[in-house]
Design a protein around this motif. Structure first.
Motif, PDB file in Angstrom:
ATOM      1  N   UNK A  39       0.152  -1.522  -0.542  1.00 48.71           N
ATOM      2  CA  UNK A  39       0.574  -0.028  -0.265  1.00 48.71           C
ATOM      3  C   UNK A  39       0.972   1.196   0.410  1.00 48.71           C
ATOM      4  N   UNK A  40       2.637   1.250   1.058  1.00 47.47           N
ATOM      5  CA  UNK A  40       2.540   2.498   1.169  1.00 47.47           C
ATOM      6  C   UNK A  40       3.561   2.453  -0.256  1.00 47.47           C
ATOM      7  N   UNK A  41       3.913   1.484  -1.156  1.00 47.92           N
ATOM      8  CA  UNK A  41       4.262   1.912  -2.193  1.00 47.92           C
ATOM      9  C   UNK A  41       4.022   1.444  -3.667  1.00 47.92           C
ATOM     10  N   UNK A  42       3.549   0.510  -4.453  1.00 45.90           N
ATOM     11  CA  UNK A  42       3.330   0.522  -5.050  1.00 45.90           C
ATOM     12  C   UNK A  42       2.079   1.207  -5.537  1.00 45.90           C
ATOM     13  N   UNK A  43       1.067   0.589  -4.700  1.00 44.56           N
ATOM     14  CA  UNK A  43      -0.326   1.707  -5.030  1.00 44.56           C
ATOM     15  C   UNK A  43      -0.539   2.692  -4.097  1.00 44.56           C
ATOM     16  N   UNK A  44       0.012   3.576  -3.441  1.00 43.14           N
ATOM     17  CA  UNK A  44       0.360   4.651  -3.187  1.00 43.14           C
ATOM     18  C   UNK A  44       1.119   5.441  -4.602  1.00 43.14           C
ATOM     19  N   UNK A  45       1.820   4.735  -5.050  1.00 42.38           N
ATOM     20  CA  UNK A  45       2.457   5.422  -6.330  1.00 42.38           C
ATOM     21  C   UNK A  45       1.742   5.656  -7.377  1.00 42.38           C
ATOM     22  N   UNK A  46       1.145   5.039  -7.273  1.00 38.34           N
ATOM     23  CA  UNK A  46       0.336   4.557  -8.617  1.00 38.34           C
ATOM     24  C   UNK A  46      -0.601   5.488  -8.776  1.00 38.34           C
ATOM     25  N   UNK A  47      -1.722   5.500  -7.402  1.00 38.64           N
ATOM     26  CA  UNK A  47      -2.751   7.032  -7.122  1.00 38.64           C
ATOM     27  C   UNK A  47      -2.403   7.982  -7.141  1.00 38.64           C
ATOM     28  N   UNK A  48      -0.868   8.242  -6.855  1.00 34.71           N
ATOM     29  CA  UNK A  48      -0.177   9.680  -6.690  1.00 34.71           C
ATOM     30  C   UNK A  48       0.082  10.082  -8.152  1.00 34.71           C
ATOM     31  N   UNK A  78      -6.586  13.819   1.637  1.00 37.91           N
ATOM     32  CA  UNK A  78      -5.996  11.922   1.983  1.00 37.91           C
ATOM     33  C   UNK A  78      -6.341  11.459   3.462  1.00 37.91           C
ATOM     34  N   UNK A  79      -6.290  12.806   4.674  1.00 40.55           N
ATOM     35  CA  UNK A  79      -5.736  11.785   5.351  1.00 40.55           C
ATOM     36  C   UNK A  79      -7.223  11.769   5.946  1.00 40.55           C
ATOM     37  N   UNK A  80      -8.419  12.844   5.919  1.00 39.27           N
ATOM     38  CA  UNK A  80      -9.590  13.655   6.428  1.00 39.27           C
ATOM     39  C   UNK A  80     -10.809  12.266   5.675  1.00 39.27           C
ATOM     40  N   UNK A  81     -10.660  13.201   4.600  1.00 32.06           N
ATOM     41  CA  UNK A  81     -11.754  12.440   3.913  1.00 32.06           C
ATOM     42  C   UNK A  81     -11.616  10.579   3.502  1.00 32.06           C
ATOM     43  N   UNK A  82     -10.398  10.308   2.970  1.00 33.51           N
ATOM     44  CA  UNK A  82     -10.350   9.015   2.762  1.00 33.51           C
ATOM     45  C   UNK A  82      -9.779   8.397   4.127  1.00 33.51           C
ATOM     46  N   UNK A  83      -9.044   8.386   5.054  1.00 37.51           N
ATOM     47  CA  UNK A  83      -8.809   7.367   6.378  1.00 37.51           C
ATOM     48  C   UNK A  83     -10.208   7.688   6.673  1.00 37.51           C
ATOM     49  N   UNK A 100       4.168   3.747  15.456  1.00 36.21           N
ATOM     50  CA  UNK A 100       5.224   3.674  15.500  1.00 36.21           C
ATOM     51  C   UNK A 100       6.865   4.373  14.566  1.00 36.21           C
ATOM     52  N   UNK A 101       5.805   4.409  12.780  1.00 34.70           N
ATOM     53  CA  UNK A 101       7.250   3.964  12.354  1.00 34.70           C
ATOM     54  C   UNK A 101       6.455   5.363  11.174  1.00 34.70           C
ATOM     55  N   UNK A 102       6.081   4.401  10.288  1.00 33.62           N
ATOM     56  CA  UNK A 102       5.010   5.079   9.498  1.00 33.62           C
ATOM     57  C   UNK A 102       3.976   5.847   9.647  1.00 33.62           C
ATOM     58  N   UNK A 103       3.760   6.086  10.793  1.00 30.17           N
ATOM     59  CA  UNK A 103       2.694   6.825  10.825  1.00 30.17           C
ATOM     60  C   UNK A 103       4.010   8.101  11.226  1.00 30.17           C
ATOM     61  N   UNK A 231      -5.145  -0.062   2.311  1.00 25.26           N
ATOM     62  CA  UNK A 231      -5.833   1.136   2.756  1.00 25.26           C
ATOM     63  C   UNK A 231      -5.145   2.248   3.299  1.00 25.26           C
ATOM     64  N   UNK A 232      -4.387   1.651   4.739  1.00 28.44           N
ATOM     65  CA  UNK A 232      -4.135   2.963   5.137  1.00 28.44           C
ATOM     66  C   UNK A 232      -2.795   2.989   5.068  1.00 28.44           C
ATOM     67  N   UNK A 233      -1.685   2.033   4.624  1.00 25.04           N
ATOM     68  CA  UNK A 233      -1.105   1.993   3.796  1.00 25.04           C
ATOM     69  C   UNK A 233      -1.371   2.785   2.319  1.00 25.04           C
ATOM     70  N   UNK A 234      -1.617   3.075   1.906  1.00 27.48           N
ATOM     71  CA  UNK A 234      -2.079   3.440   0.583  1.00 27.48           C
ATOM     72  C   UNK A 234      -1.999   5.174   0.847  1.00 27.48           C
ATOM     73  N   UNK A 235      -3.027   5.381   2.125  1.00 31.40           N
ATOM     74  CA  UNK A 235      -2.991   7.807   2.251  1.00 31.40           C
ATOM     75  C   UNK A 235      -2.082   7.722   2.964  1.00 31.40           C
ATOM     76  N   UNK A 236      -1.153   6.980   3.635  1.00 35.99           N
ATOM     77  CA  UNK A 236       0.137   7.385   4.246  1.00 35.99           C
ATOM     78  C   UNK A 236       1.373   7.430   2.987  1.00 35.99           C
TER      79      UNK A 236
END
Length: 309
Positions: A39-48, A78-83, A100-103, A231-236
């Protein structure tokens, strides 16, 4: 025709996100990679990709105000509406590593952007290159974390999609998301411009929401399929990508000048990031009631920027 293109863009975003999540989930299972990492790599870059296209194009055209407002507005959305929307669908469980890490990393990137903007009221080419280097290091860290903590999956579950279907789903989904995002942004911007809205307001509202629709649709679809971590990884991941890669690439092309409104929006972005962090810490999940609060906070922010502009 503009309204037809807008509707077509929405259709492409929804179906593209469905394919993209399906393919990415299958890849995660086959390679024993945590869904959060995918979510934080492939999906995040694709949706961005829409944010990247808009901000880089704006930088080339010298419309740097649109580049900054697009990224900051998209991250707030992303933070308010997507989450918030995902939490309404199903409570979002948050892992210890995310807390402890991603957020914290996502919040730290927002603070760095605030410091750079405040110190010189611009992001220079050197700052842009530094952002890109940090993003490359971030990707290497995520890949290393995936290797250190592989996920064990059931063999039957890993055979849901064949390898070539995974690739086809990801490519077709990514193409549909990018094209659909462009259609939505272009159509919505044209409609908004006809009403005489300012460039900064368009960037924070129409363009930001338009370019964030892939994140919204993809994360909601992921939640519906039970892929809450994705879902959360995609947002972050999208928020980190937007600051480091999108603004980094735009600044490397042309230094991005900040205005006072940009500083206030980044401060609000940081505050909203802390709100999400606090919500996640309380019960190790973002609940439906907290999702409603997040949506109300975004509605109040919309009122604020409309009155301000």
């Amino acid at each position: 025709m503009t309204y037809v293109m807008l509707i077509l863009g929405f259709v492409l975003l929804i179906k593209g996100a469905d394919f993209f999540v399906e393919g990415s989930s299958a890849v995660a299972r086959k390679l024993h990679i945590p869904a959060m990492v995918i979510g934080m790599t492939i999906v995040a870059m694709g949706t961005s990709l829409p944010e990247c296209a808009v901000s880089v194009t704006a930088s080339i055209a010298g419309s740097n105000e649109l580049a900054v407002s697009n990224v900051v507005g998209s991250n707030i959305f992303n933070l308010m509406v997507v989450c918030g929307a995902c939490a309404l669908w199903t409570p979002m469980a948050v892992s210890q590593s995310t807390l402890k890490q991603e957020l914290p990393f996502s919040i730290a990137m927002g603070l760095i952007l605030l410091i750079l903007g405040y110190s010189g009221m611009e992001i220079s080419r050197a700052d842009g290159l530094i952002f890109i280097v940090i993003f490359v290091c971030f990707l290497m860290w995520m890949v290393r974390a995936a290797k250190v903590n592989p996920v064990q999956q059931e063999e039957e579950e890993a055979k849901m999609l064949s390898g070539w279907k995974c690739v086809l789903y990801i490519l077709l989904g990514g193409a549909a998301i990018m094209w659909g995002g462009d259609l939505v942004v272009d159509s919505a911007s044209a409609i908004a411009a006809n009403f005489g809205l300012s460039q900064n307001l368009i960037g924070l509202t129409i363009v930001a929401m338009g370019t964030s629709l892939p994140e919204l649709v993809t994360s909601v679809v992921a939640s519906r399929k039970g892929e809450v971590d994705m879902a959360l990884g995609n947002v972050l991941g999208s928020n980190v990508f937007n600051i480091l890669m999108v603004l980094g690439a735009a600044a490397a092309i042309s230094p991005i000048t900040f205005v006072q409104e940009n500083m206030m929006d980044i401060i609000l972005l940081t505050g909203m990031s802390l709100i999400v962090w606090v919500f996640a810490w309380t019960k190790k999940q973002v609940r439906r009631s907290e999702g409603i609060i997040m949506l109300l906070v975004y509605a109040a922010y919309m009122v604020y920027i409309c009155v301000r502009n």
